[in-house]
Design an enzyme around this catalytic site. Structure first.
Site, mmCIF file in Angstrom:
data_model
loop_
_atom_site.group_PDB
_atom_site.id
_atom_site.type_symbol
_atom_site.label_atom_id
_atom_site.label_comp_id
_atom_site.label_asym_id
_atom_site.label_seq_id
_atom_site.Cartn_x
_atom_site.Cartn_y
_atom_site.Cartn_z
ATOM 1 N N HIS A 196 0.814 -1.223 0.000
ATOM 2 C CA HIS A 196 0.000 0.000 0.000
ATOM 3 C C HIS A 196 0.852 1.280 0.000
ATOM 4 O O HIS A 196 0.338 2.361 -0.307
ATOM 5 C CB HIS A 196 -0.928 0.035 1.218
ATOM 6 C CG HIS A 196 -2.023 -0.985 1.165
ATOM 7 N ND1 HIS A 196 -2.856 -1.144 0.088
ATOM 8 C CD2 HIS A 196 -2.422 -1.925 2.075
ATOM 9 C CE1 HIS A 196 -3.714 -2.120 0.317
ATOM 10 N NE2 HIS A 196 -3.466 -2.623 1.514
ATOM 11 N N ASP A 233 -2.921 -10.538 -2.681
ATOM 12 C CA ASP A 233 -3.497 -10.003 -1.448
ATOM 13 C C ASP A 233 -4.931 -9.565 -1.758
ATOM 14 O O ASP A 233 -5.223 -9.121 -2.873
ATOM 15 C CB ASP A 233 -2.677 -8.812 -0.971
ATOM 16 C CG ASP A 233 -3.083 -8.302 0.405
ATOM 17 O OD1 ASP A 233 -2.359 -8.578 1.373
ATOM 18 O OD2 ASP A 233 -4.131 -7.620 0.504
ATOM 19 N N HIS A 235 -6.510 -7.035 -0.867
ATOM 20 C CA HIS A 235 -6.633 -5.587 -1.046
ATOM 21 C C HIS A 235 -5.736 -5.115 -2.194
ATOM 22 O O HIS A 235 -4.638 -5.619 -2.382
ATOM 23 C CB HIS A 235 -6.255 -4.851 0.243
ATOM 24 C CG HIS A 235 -7.111 -5.218 1.410
ATOM 25 N ND1 HIS A 235 -6.754 -6.174 2.329
ATOM 26 C CD2 HIS A 235 -8.335 -4.760 1.796
ATOM 27 C CE1 HIS A 235 -7.713 -6.297 3.232
ATOM 28 N NE2 HIS A 235 -8.685 -5.466 2.934
ATOM 29 N N ASP A 321 -5.089 -12.667 3.100
ATOM 30 C CA ASP A 321 -6.314 -12.174 3.724
ATOM 31 C C ASP A 321 -7.548 -12.419 2.867
ATOM 32 O O ASP A 321 -8.649 -11.985 3.215
ATOM 33 C CB ASP A 321 -6.198 -10.689 4.085
ATOM 34 C CG ASP A 321 -5.402 -9.886 3.074
ATOM 35 O OD1 ASP A 321 -5.107 -10.409 1.995
ATOM 36 O OD2 ASP A 321 -5.069 -8.727 3.369
#
Length: 393
Positions: A196, A233, A235, A321
């Protein structure tokens, strides 16, 4: 890797995999002193992410007669006596690990790569803030390790955050170097996550962008190389996209849930300054057989395609996740699915390899993944990582 705050487990899923017909050994690089970066109260991005995974990997080594001896665990902590999660290191049987701390030259190289990856004073600001806070605490007669607050509601700093992240960067770089040289799978089991972090901003549990830095390191060595980054991931790694879009010899593809943090990449499209970013959004409750497998094939086609794009290095932003049991998102993958993904990735790279060209080095680096309970239905982080690595042996 987001929905709450920040578990402190860093998994090096930047596997530098050499594809071969026979069994291949896999190296896992981790930093037992990663616990020096931790929040004052419960945070899902916690050091136990690493210690629980190392325990699971050790059990795999002990119990898997045919493959266990092909898994090599390497600790890069500065001091051998460091604890993984506050428990005495003896509880982890140090004889199971190799201890190879980084040299000053390796750490300085990692710092130079971070300075090339991130804009402005992001790196030096974090470095100097941690150093000055640590020195102030020592002058005041306090423990050198202390909490410094938050950069945003989810992203915290301690006096050792910069040092932990510098070692994590060096671990990802070491992973790709080993993978490129020996054509063997390598995993950087590090924390905090990094995908991120944009060129000029730390956010979403992430301080620096390890995947992007690894790509910069590779292209710094040979500008003609091609690098592909696959992000599984749950996200969207908007930080990787922000940085990699400016490198014509790199590609980035992300499979991620929408809506979810960072609330970007919400349409299926190719974008970026060099049209080298592919976003593949998936809906909540997506499972392997109901949507994810189809998305995964689309991602594979982007990172390596006959007659169009042949990578020299493949980096996996390995977040876990998307597990059905993970509380930070709402997808429905099982631990076994990650083994299938690794196998399909390896087979795809073999199938699309250009004749007379070296097989691409494949590395995986840990991003998100926060479910550690042994009672989690469908598997937890550490079980998913074992399945990932087992499929690469």
């Amino acid at each position: 890797m987001m929905k709450y705050g920040g578990l402190n487990l860093v998994l090096f899923v930047c596997f530098s995999i050499g594809i071969c017909d026979s069994l291949s050994s896999v190296m896992v690089i981790f930093d037992s002193s990663n616990s020096l970066h931790r929040d004052m109260t419960y945070h899902p991005e916690q050091p136990e992410r690493i210690s629980a995974t190392i325990k699971e990997l050790r059990d795999f080594v002990i119990n898997s007669k045919d493959k266990g001896n092909l898994l090599e665990l390497v600790d890069v902590a500065e001091a051998k006596s460091a604890a993984l999660d506050g428990t005495p290191y003896d509880n982890y049987s140090y004889d199971s690990f190799l201890h190879e701390p980084f040299s000053d030259a390796e750490l300085e190289h990692a710092r130079k790569i971070l300075l090339k990856t991130h804009k402005g004073d992001l790196v030096t600001r974090i470095e100097e803030s941690c150093k000055s806070a640590k020195e102030r605490r020592i002058r005041e007669g306090k423990d050198a390790l202390g909490h410094m607050g938050h950069l945003d509601p989810d992203t915290f700093l301690t006096t050792e955050t910069y040092a932990v992240c510098l070692r994590a960067t060096a671990a990802w770089i070491k992973a790709v170097d080993v993978a490129s040289k020996n054509r063997r799978p390598v995993m950087a089991l590090t924390r905090p996550p990094g995908h991120h972090a944009t060129s000029d901003s730390s956010n979403g549990f992430c301080i620096f962008n390890f995947a992007a830095a690894t790509a910069v390191h590779v292209l710094d060595q040979d500008a003609d190389y091609r690098v592909s980054i696959l992000d599984w991931d749950v996200h969207y790694g908007q930080g990787v996209a922000d940085i990699i879009q400016h490198f014509p010899n790199a590609r980035y593809v992300s499979i991620h849930q929408t809506p979810a943090f960072p609330y970007m990449g919400e349409s299926f499209r190719v974008s970026g300054a060099n049209q080298n970013i592919l976003t593949i959004p998936i809906q909540p409750e997506t499972s392997w057989t109901c949507g994810y497998k189809d998305a995964f094939y689309k991602a594979l086609d982007f990172i390596s395609k006959d007659g169009e794009w042949s990578p020299d290095v493949v980096i996996v932003c390995a977040g876990y996740d998307a597990l059905d049991s993970d509380d930070l998102a709402s997808c429905s993958l099982q631990a076994n699915d990650y083994g299938e993904m690794s196998k399909l990735l390896q087979q795809h790279l073999e199938r699309t390899m250009v004749p007379n060209k070296r097989q691409p080095a494949l590395i995986l680096g840990l991003e998100g993944g926060y479910q550690l309970s042994n009672y989690a239905g469908g598997g937890n982080l550490q079980q998913a990582i074992v399945k990932t690595l087992e499929a690469l042996i």
